[in-house]
Design a protein around this motif. Structure first.
Motif, PDB file in Angstrom:
ATOM      1  N   SER A   1       0.659  -1.821  -0.449  1.00  0.00           N
ATOM      2  CA  SER A   1       0.081   0.022   0.112  1.00  0.00           C
ATOM      3  C   SER A   1       0.800   1.235   0.109  1.00  0.00           C
ATOM      4  CB  SER A   1      -1.394  -0.108   1.244  1.00  0.00           C
ATOM      5  OG  SER A   1       0.109  -0.239   1.983  1.00  0.00           O
ATOM      6  N   TRP A   2       1.692   1.591   0.213  1.00  0.00           N
ATOM      7  CA  TRP A   2       2.706   2.161   0.998  1.00  0.00           C
ATOM      8  C   TRP A   2       3.631   2.510  -0.510  1.00  0.00           C
ATOM      9  CZ3 TRP A   2       7.833   3.374  -0.543  1.00  0.00           C
ATOM     10  CH2 TRP A   2       8.547   4.566  -0.230  1.00  0.00           C
ATOM     11  N   GLU A   3       3.908   1.199  -1.282  1.00  0.00           N
ATOM     12  CA  GLU A   3       4.339   1.438  -2.739  1.00  0.00           C
ATOM     13  C   GLU A   3       3.208   2.406  -3.994  1.00  0.00           C
ATOM     14  OE1 GLU A   3       7.635  -1.572  -2.868  1.00  0.00           O
ATOM     15  OE2 GLU A   3       5.664  -2.305  -2.724  1.00  0.00           O
ATOM     16  N   ILE A   4       1.639   1.538  -3.761  1.00  0.00           N
ATOM     17  CA  ILE A   4       0.602   2.269  -4.600  1.00  0.00           C
ATOM     18  C   ILE A   4       0.625   4.215  -4.028  1.00  0.00           C
ATOM     19  CG2 ILE A   4      -1.609   2.128  -4.521  1.00  0.00           C
ATOM     20  CD1 ILE A   4      -1.128  -0.717  -4.170  1.00  0.00           C
ATOM     21  N   GLU A   5       0.972   3.541  -2.817  1.00  0.00           N
ATOM     22  CA  GLU A   5       0.961   5.860  -2.676  1.00  0.00           C
ATOM     23  C   GLU A   5       2.166   6.242  -3.133  1.00  0.00           C
ATOM     24  OE1 GLU A   5      -1.611   7.939  -1.399  1.00  0.00           O
ATOM     25  OE2 GLU A   5      -2.649   6.092  -1.410  1.00  0.00           O
ATOM     26  N   ALA A   6       3.077   6.026  -3.432  1.00  0.00           N
ATOM     27  CA  ALA A   6       4.881   6.402  -3.664  1.00  0.00           C
ATOM     28  C   ALA A   6       4.284   6.643  -5.196  1.00  0.00           C
ATOM     29  CB  ALA A   6       5.498   5.963  -3.183  1.00  0.00           C
ATOM     30  N   PHE A   7       3.984   5.539  -6.186  1.00  0.00           N
ATOM     31  CA  PHE A   7       2.913   5.901  -6.827  1.00  0.00           C
ATOM     32  C   PHE A   7       2.449   7.222  -7.459  1.00  0.00           C
ATOM     33  CE2 PHE A   7       5.431   1.159  -8.035  1.00  0.00           C
ATOM     34  CZ  PHE A   7       5.885   1.549  -8.272  1.00  0.00           C
ATOM     35  N   ARG A   8       1.342   7.019  -6.945  1.00  0.00           N
ATOM     36  CA  ARG A   8       0.427   8.250  -7.247  1.00  0.00           C
ATOM     37  C   ARG A   8       0.966   9.601  -7.110  1.00  0.00           C
ATOM     38  NH1 ARG A   8      -3.300   5.084  -3.490  1.00  0.00           N
ATOM     39  NH2 ARG A   8      -4.756   4.038  -4.631  1.00  0.00           N
ATOM     40  N   THR A   9       2.158   9.647  -6.219  1.00  0.00           N
ATOM     41  CA  THR A   9       2.740  11.142  -6.267  1.00  0.00           C
ATOM     42  C   THR A   9       4.113  11.089  -7.026  1.00  0.00           C
ATOM     43  OG1 THR A   9       3.080  10.992  -3.880  1.00  0.00           O
ATOM     44  CG2 THR A   9       4.735  12.376  -4.454  1.00  0.00           C
ATOM     45  N   LEU A  10       4.434   9.623  -7.784  1.00  0.00           N
ATOM     46  CA  LEU A  10       5.353   9.842  -8.830  1.00  0.00           C
ATOM     47  C   LEU A  10       4.583  10.375  -9.907  1.00  0.00           C
ATOM     48  CD1 LEU A  10       7.624   6.532  -8.002  1.00  0.00           C
ATOM     49  CD2 LEU A  10       8.151   9.299  -7.841  1.00  0.00           C
ATOM     50  N   ARG A  11       3.628   9.608 -10.158  1.00  0.00           N
ATOM     51  CA  ARG A  11       2.478  10.232 -11.408  1.00  0.00           C
ATOM     52  C   ARG A  11       2.250  11.351 -11.491  1.00  0.00           C
ATOM     53  NH1 ARG A  11      -3.236   6.892 -12.041  1.00  0.00           N
ATOM     54  NH2 ARG A  11      -4.024   8.603 -13.966  1.00  0.00           N
ATOM     55  N   ALA A  12       1.962  12.339 -10.539  1.00  0.00           N
ATOM     56  CA  ALA A  12       1.516  13.588 -10.409  1.00  0.00           C
ATOM     57  C   ALA A  12       2.783  14.529 -10.578  1.00  0.00           C
ATOM     58  CB  ALA A  12       1.236  13.699  -9.171  1.00  0.00           C
ATOM     59  N   MET A  13       3.844  13.976 -11.109  1.00  0.00           N
ATOM     60  CA  MET A  13       5.528  14.621 -10.373  1.00  0.00           C
ATOM     61  C   MET A  13       5.241  14.409 -12.006  1.00  0.00           C
ATOM     62  SD  MET A  13       7.732  13.449  -7.497  1.00  0.00           S
ATOM     63  CE  MET A  13       8.999  14.285  -8.129  1.00  0.00           C
ATOM     64  N   LEU A  14       5.420  13.244 -12.814  1.00  0.00           N
ATOM     65  CA  LEU A  14       5.778  12.952 -13.697  1.00  0.00           C
ATOM     66  C   LEU A  14       4.654  13.769 -14.158  1.00  0.00           C
ATOM     67  CD1 LEU A  14       7.337  11.682 -16.683  1.00  0.00           C
ATOM     68  CD2 LEU A  14       5.729   9.597 -16.475  1.00  0.00           C
ATOM     69  N   ARG A  15       3.511  14.245 -14.658  1.00  0.00           N
ATOM     70  CA  ARG A  15       2.296  15.412 -14.809  1.00  0.00           C
ATOM     71  C   ARG A  15       3.313  16.275 -15.364  1.00  0.00           C
ATOM     72  NH1 ARG A  15      -1.593  13.917 -11.996  1.00  0.00           N
ATOM     73  NH2 ARG A  15      -2.239  12.242 -12.622  1.00  0.00           N
ATOM     74  N   ASN A  16       3.440  17.350 -14.125  1.00  0.00           N
ATOM     75  CA  ASN A  16       4.133  18.150 -13.923  1.00  0.00           C
ATOM     76  C   ASN A  16       5.627  18.252 -15.446  1.00  0.00           C
ATOM     77  OD1 ASN A  16       2.094  19.100 -12.555  1.00  0.00           O
ATOM     78  ND2 ASN A  16       3.568  18.494 -10.663  1.00  0.00           N
ATOM     79  N   ALA A  17       6.507  16.721 -15.059  1.00  0.00           N
ATOM     80  CA  ALA A  17       7.484  16.862 -15.812  1.00  0.00           C
ATOM     81  C   ALA A  17       7.379  16.925 -17.476  1.00  0.00           C
ATOM     82  CB  ALA A  17       8.824  15.676 -15.595  1.00  0.00           C
ATOM     83  N   VAL A  18       7.217  16.354 -17.716  1.00  0.00           N
ATOM     84  CA  VAL A  18       5.842  16.743 -19.273  1.00  0.00           C
ATOM     85  C   VAL A  18       5.686  17.779 -19.475  1.00  0.00           C
ATOM     86  CG1 VAL A  18       4.715  15.432 -20.960  1.00  0.00           C
ATOM     87  CG2 VAL A  18       5.629  13.409 -19.060  1.00  0.00           C
ATOM     88  N   ARG A  19       4.614  18.466 -18.699  1.00  0.00           N
ATOM     89  CA  ARG A  19       4.036  19.232 -18.973  1.00  0.00           C
ATOM     90  C   ARG A  19       4.934  20.881 -18.807  1.00  0.00           C
ATOM     91  NH1 ARG A  19       0.924  19.944 -14.384  1.00  0.00           N
ATOM     92  NH2 ARG A  19      -1.110  19.051 -15.309  1.00  0.00           N
ATOM     93  N   ASN A  20       5.882  20.732 -18.082  1.00  0.00           N
ATOM     94  CA  ASN A  20       6.948  21.469 -18.055  1.00  0.00           C
ATOM     95  C   ASN A  20       8.375  21.075 -19.246  1.00  0.00           C
ATOM     96  OD1 ASN A  20       5.296  23.447 -16.304  1.00  0.00           O
ATOM     97  ND2 ASN A  20       6.284  22.310 -14.281  1.00  0.00           N
ATOM     98  N   VAL A  21       8.650  20.315 -19.002  1.00  0.00           N
ATOM     99  CA  VAL A  21       9.550  19.884 -20.104  1.00  0.00           C
ATOM    100  C   VAL A  21      10.552  20.311 -19.251  1.00  0.00           C
ATOM    101  CG1 VAL A  21      11.111  20.082 -22.257  1.00  0.00           C
ATOM    102  CG2 VAL A  21       8.475  20.952 -22.326  1.00  0.00           C
ATOM    103  N   ASP A  22      10.394  19.835 -18.297  1.00  0.00           N
ATOM    104  CA  ASP A  22      11.571  19.111 -16.747  1.00  0.00           C
ATOM    105  C   ASP A  22      12.905  18.181 -17.059  1.00  0.00           C
ATOM    106  OD1 ASP A  22      13.097  19.497 -14.661  1.00  0.00           O
ATOM    107  OD2 ASP A  22      10.857  20.645 -13.637  1.00  0.00           O
ATOM    108  N   PRO A  23      13.707  18.684 -17.221  1.00  0.00           N
ATOM    109  CA  PRO A  23      14.780  17.269 -16.819  1.00  0.00           C
ATOM    110  C   PRO A  23      14.727  17.132 -16.125  1.00  0.00           C
ATOM    111  CG  PRO A  23      15.747  18.888 -18.112  1.00  0.00           C
ATOM    112  CD  PRO A  23      14.688  19.108 -17.509  1.00  0.00           C
ATOM    113  N   GLU A  24      14.949  17.169 -14.883  1.00  0.00           N
ATOM    114  CA  GLU A  24      15.493  17.326 -13.506  1.00  0.00           C
ATOM    115  C   GLU A  24      14.601  16.310 -12.986  1.00  0.00           C
ATOM    116  OE1 GLU A  24      16.633  20.859 -11.253  1.00  0.00           O
ATOM    117  OE2 GLU A  24      18.219  20.901 -12.618  1.00  0.00           O
ATOM    118  N   MET A  25      12.997  17.045 -12.836  1.00  0.00           N
ATOM    119  CA  MET A  25      11.964  16.237 -12.518  1.00  0.00           C
ATOM    120  C   MET A  25      11.696  15.407 -13.181  1.00  0.00           C
ATOM    121  SD  MET A  25       8.223  17.658 -11.195  1.00  0.00           S
ATOM    122  CE  MET A  25       8.580  19.389  -9.954  1.00  0.00           C
ATOM    123  N   LEU A  26      12.063  15.013 -14.194  1.00  0.00           N
ATOM    124  CA  LEU A  26      11.885  13.773 -15.213  1.00  0.00           C
ATOM    125  C   LEU A  26      12.864  12.577 -14.074  1.00  0.00           C
ATOM    126  CD1 LEU A  26      10.520  11.768 -16.954  1.00  0.00           C
ATOM    127  CD2 LEU A  26      11.629  12.708 -18.760  1.00  0.00           C
TER     128      LEU A  26
END
Length: 249
Positions: free
Chosen positions: A143-168
């Motif tokens: 359950s902890w890993e699943i929650e972690a992946f939810r956070t990473l998914r939101a981070m990935l969404r922002n990384a793509v939107r902002n074309v951000d290599p560091e966040m990616l």
């Protein structure tokens, strides 16, 4: 139903490609057709390069050409999973999407593009033989890993939107770290430190193979210097065979 013996494949051990061809013939309503499928490639299996998905998609493409009909991408995705149990998302082309590799569907398609990265790839197994993916049990995340992946998914969404290599890079590194419980990479902490010392943005690993890569911002004016430093650090660590590429080329 298509008689599986009416389709032959060379080399004979390419069973996933054989299944894909049979499934595609059935899907296209041509169950009486057969043929010989000849596969020539230079992608080593079991390393995490997507060799089996390449075989499967090429087999289905050959069937579509032979029949003179096309399969929609969602159908190709579904058949690819049926042929090989778990599939990469190569059928999506350059679309940036979160792909359910055991269901064959797109969970989320991201708006934008991935920031271009310079990658120094290398194998992590001592014998270079890779991983028998079919012998691996499916990952069961806590359950902890699943929650972690939810956070990473939101981070990935922002990384793509902002074309951000560091966040990616941070997303890739965190995902790689989570994968350590399921398919551990030897000396992962050391590799992560090597990336940091060389000025990289992170580390990526194959989740069904033995390859990994140090990631760098491809548009960093110092990328050549950083990549050379990373290669030297990897050599000192005992990794002498590497390959280098940009993700947008």
């Amino acid at each position: 139903m298509t008689d599986a013996t009416a389709v032959t494949v060379e080399p004979a051990w390419k069973a996933k490609a054989h299944r894909a061809a049979v499934l595609a013939l059935r899907e296209l309503g041509s169950p009486d057709l057969g043929g010989h499928l000849l596969i020539r490639e230079d992608i080593p299996p079991g390393r995490g390069f997507g060799s089996s998905t390449c075989d499967v998609l090429a087999a289905m493409a050959a069937v579509q050409d032979a029949v003179g009909a096309a399969l929609p991408t969602p159908v190709v995705s579904r058949l690819a999973v049926e042929a090989e149990q778990a599939s990469d998302s190569l059928m999506l082309g350059d679309r940036v999407a979160l792909f359910a590799h055991r269901e064959g569907g797109v969970i989320e398609e991201f708006e934008g593009r991935l920031a271009p990265l310079e990658v120094i790839g290398f194998g992590t197994s001592s014998d270079g033989r890779g991983v028998d993916t079919l012998a691996l049990p499916p990952a069961r995340y806590s359950s902890w890993e699943i929650e972690a992946f939810r956070t990473l998914r939101a981070m990935l969404r922002n990384a793509v939107r902002n074309v951000d290599p560091e966040m990616l890079g941070r997303v890739a590194t965190a995902s790689a770290r989570l994968n350590q419980r399921h398919l551990p990479v030897k000396d992962f902490d050391c590799l992560e430190e090597l990336a940091r010392q060389a000025g990289g943005v992170g580390v990526q690993v194959a989740h069904s193979g033995d390859v990994a890569g140090l990631l760098f911002d491809a548009e960093d004016p110092n990328v050549e210097e950083r990549a050379e430093a990373a290669s030297a650090l990897l050599t000192r660590h005992g990794i002498t065979t590497t390959w280098r590429f940009r993700t947008d080329k």
